[in-house]
Write a protein that holds these residues in place. Structure first.
Motif, PDB file in Angstrom:
ATOM      1  N   PHE A 184     -16.603 -37.690  33.860  1.00 27.18           N
ATOM      2  CA  PHE A 184     -16.860 -37.002  35.205  1.00 27.18           C
ATOM      3  C   PHE A 184     -15.682 -36.474  35.869  1.00 27.18           C
ATOM      4  O   PHE A 184     -15.760 -35.328  36.370  1.00 27.18           O
ATOM      5  N   ILE A 185     -14.481 -37.120  35.829  1.00 28.93           N
ATOM      6  CA  ILE A 185     -13.158 -36.665  36.436  1.00 28.93           C
ATOM      7  C   ILE A 185     -12.657 -35.437  35.730  1.00 28.93           C
ATOM      8  O   ILE A 185     -12.397 -34.379  36.240  1.00 28.93           O
ATOM      9  N   ASP A 186     -12.745 -35.243  34.405  1.00 27.22           N
ATOM     10  CA  ASP A 186     -12.366 -34.129  33.589  1.00 27.22           C
ATOM     11  C   ASP A 186     -13.142 -32.959  34.131  1.00 27.22           C
ATOM     12  O   ASP A 186     -12.705 -31.731  34.091  1.00 27.22           O
ATOM     13  N   SER A 187     -14.570 -33.346  34.014  1.00 24.22           N
ATOM     14  CA  SER A 187     -15.473 -32.137  34.448  1.00 24.22           C
ATOM     15  C   SER A 187     -15.176 -31.704  35.605  1.00 24.22           C
ATOM     16  O   SER A 187     -15.182 -30.413  35.822  1.00 24.22           O
ATOM     17  N   PHE A 188     -15.184 -32.718  36.818  1.00 21.82           N
ATOM     18  CA  PHE A 188     -15.018 -32.248  38.271  1.00 21.82           C
ATOM     19  C   PHE A 188     -13.569 -31.686  38.281  1.00 21.82           C
ATOM     20  O   PHE A 188     -13.771 -30.344  38.881  1.00 21.82           O
ATOM     21  N   THR A 189     -12.653 -31.916  37.582  1.00 22.77           N
ATOM     22  CA  THR A 189     -11.172 -31.279  37.913  1.00 22.77           C
ATOM     23  C   THR A 189     -11.239 -29.823  37.368  1.00 22.77           C
ATOM     24  O   THR A 189     -10.345 -28.958  37.626  1.00 22.77           O
TER      25      THR A 189
END
Length: 375
Positions: free
Chosen positions: A44-49
């Motif tokens: 999720f963090i990678d997708s969000f950023t």
């Protein structure tokens, strides 16, 4: 766009921090590690950023051990220096959690009575609240003291500056000039987030401990925890590895350097810097009762008005199965310095977000990570 809504399970029910001068911005990715149990949150963090403009370092931990750590964007845009897990960030109001711990340590030692007024410990204090405002009311932001940052906005700062922070002042001068005025409301009745409260607490620590705030911080927290990459930021000091800070100006639609300030003027309310690893050391020690006894932590984590305890926000959250969680949260926001310490008590889970640019709502970002990390 995968941005959590205000209805998020891990967000508080009300909005707290008065973001005086904070804005928006952008960029990339560097260096990380992932364990199996945090894969969902990490993805999720990678997708969000990739979709949004986060710039900084994120660390996830359970039971005091880091399970994911990754950095994004630039520590210095002009020189194209990337953020890394070792980057030092200005942590803004996370400083207040340290100040609250120092006060409560003196309380445990019998040197401070939380129900005594300011004048007990600062006999020379000239403010109207000298004999009316207690230490506890300073801690939980119900002092009623006139808010030193009232009316400060980006527009006013660009036009007239910020005298409290853009001129050199000692902590004694800050106390006299900005923290010793009249009462705006009756002490104990109204919650109002006010940096002046924690500047006063910093001077109380100095008077009672017989040391400067910085010396007491080093002696009681930083040195015992071996937080070697944490300290007070001073305008005249070149701090190795410290990220520069940036904000986005909507009026000219571009990224700019933070306004010139004396960071030390924020004193015990917001002058510290740290790395993510050092903040994890502090968080682990705090929740493992190495800094304070359980009874004292219970005081610190008891929410009052504004869901504010002593130096931290504390509120309840529930998952879709109505499982109960207690969130202890300490945000920070000074222009481009945007930070978040987010801890779920029942899961002993910590989310640390340190950013040097106002990219996203860290309240919502941390809540979205928590929904995937607490599983």
């Amino acid at each position: 766009m995968m941005l959590v809504t205000p209805a998020s399970l891990f967000l508080p029910s009300t909005t707290h921090m008065k973001k005086k001068i904070c804005f928006l911005l952008a960029f990339t990715v560097i260096n990380g590690f992932v364990s199996g149990q945090t894969t969902k949150a990490a993805l999720f963090i990678d997708s969000f950023t990739k979709q949004h403009s986060f710039n900084g370092t994120i660390l996830l931990a359970k039971k005091g051990k880091a399970s994911h750590k990754k950095s994004f964007g630039m520590a210095h845009f002009q020189m194209k220096v990337p953020n890394t897990p070792d980057t030092r960030y200005k942590i803004a109001s996370i400083t207040k959690a340290f100040t609250a711990v120092l006060i409560l340590q003196l309380y445990e030692q019998g040197k401070i009575d939380l129900n005594k007024p300011i004048r007990t410990y600062l006999p020379g204090y000239k403010g109207e609240g000298a004999d009316k405002v207690t230490i506890a009311q300073l801690l939980n932001m119900t002092s009623g003291i006139w808010n030193m940052d009232e009316g400060v906005t980006l527009e006013s700062a660009l036009k007239s500056g910020m005298p409290a922070y853009q001129l050199p002042h000692t902590s004694d001068e800050m106390l006299t000039l900005f923290c010793s005025g009249k009462l705006k409301s009756e002490p104990g009745k109204v919650w109002d987030y006010n940096n002046a409260n924690y500047m006063i607490l910093g001077k109380v620590i100095e008077q009672v401990a017989g040391k400067t705030f910085e010396q007491q911080l080093q002696t009681m927290i930083l040195q015992p925890l071996e937080m070697k990459h944490t300290g007070i930021a001073y305008q005249q000091t070149m701090i190795a590895g410290l990220a520069s800070t940036y904000f986005y100006r909507d009026d000219i639609q571009t990224l700019v350097n933070d306004l010139p300030v004396y960071t030390e003027n924020w004193y015990a309310s917001g002058a510290m810097y740290a790395t993510a690893d050092d903040l994890l050391r502090f968080t682990r020690a705090l929740f493992e009762r190495k800094l304070l006894k359980q009874a004292t932590l219970d005081l610190m984590f008891t929410p009052g008005a504004g869901e504010y305890g002593y130096g931290v926000l504390v509120y309840k959250a529930y998952d879709i199965h109505q499982k109960h969680y207690t969130i202890v949260k300490r945000p920070g926001s000074i222009m481009g310095a945007q930070t978040m310490l987010f801890h779920v008590l029942e899961e002993d889970a910590t989310i640390l977000i340190l950013s040097n640019a106002s990219t996203v709502s860290l309240d919502e970002f941390a809540a979205a990570i928590a929904e995937r990390f607490i599983d």
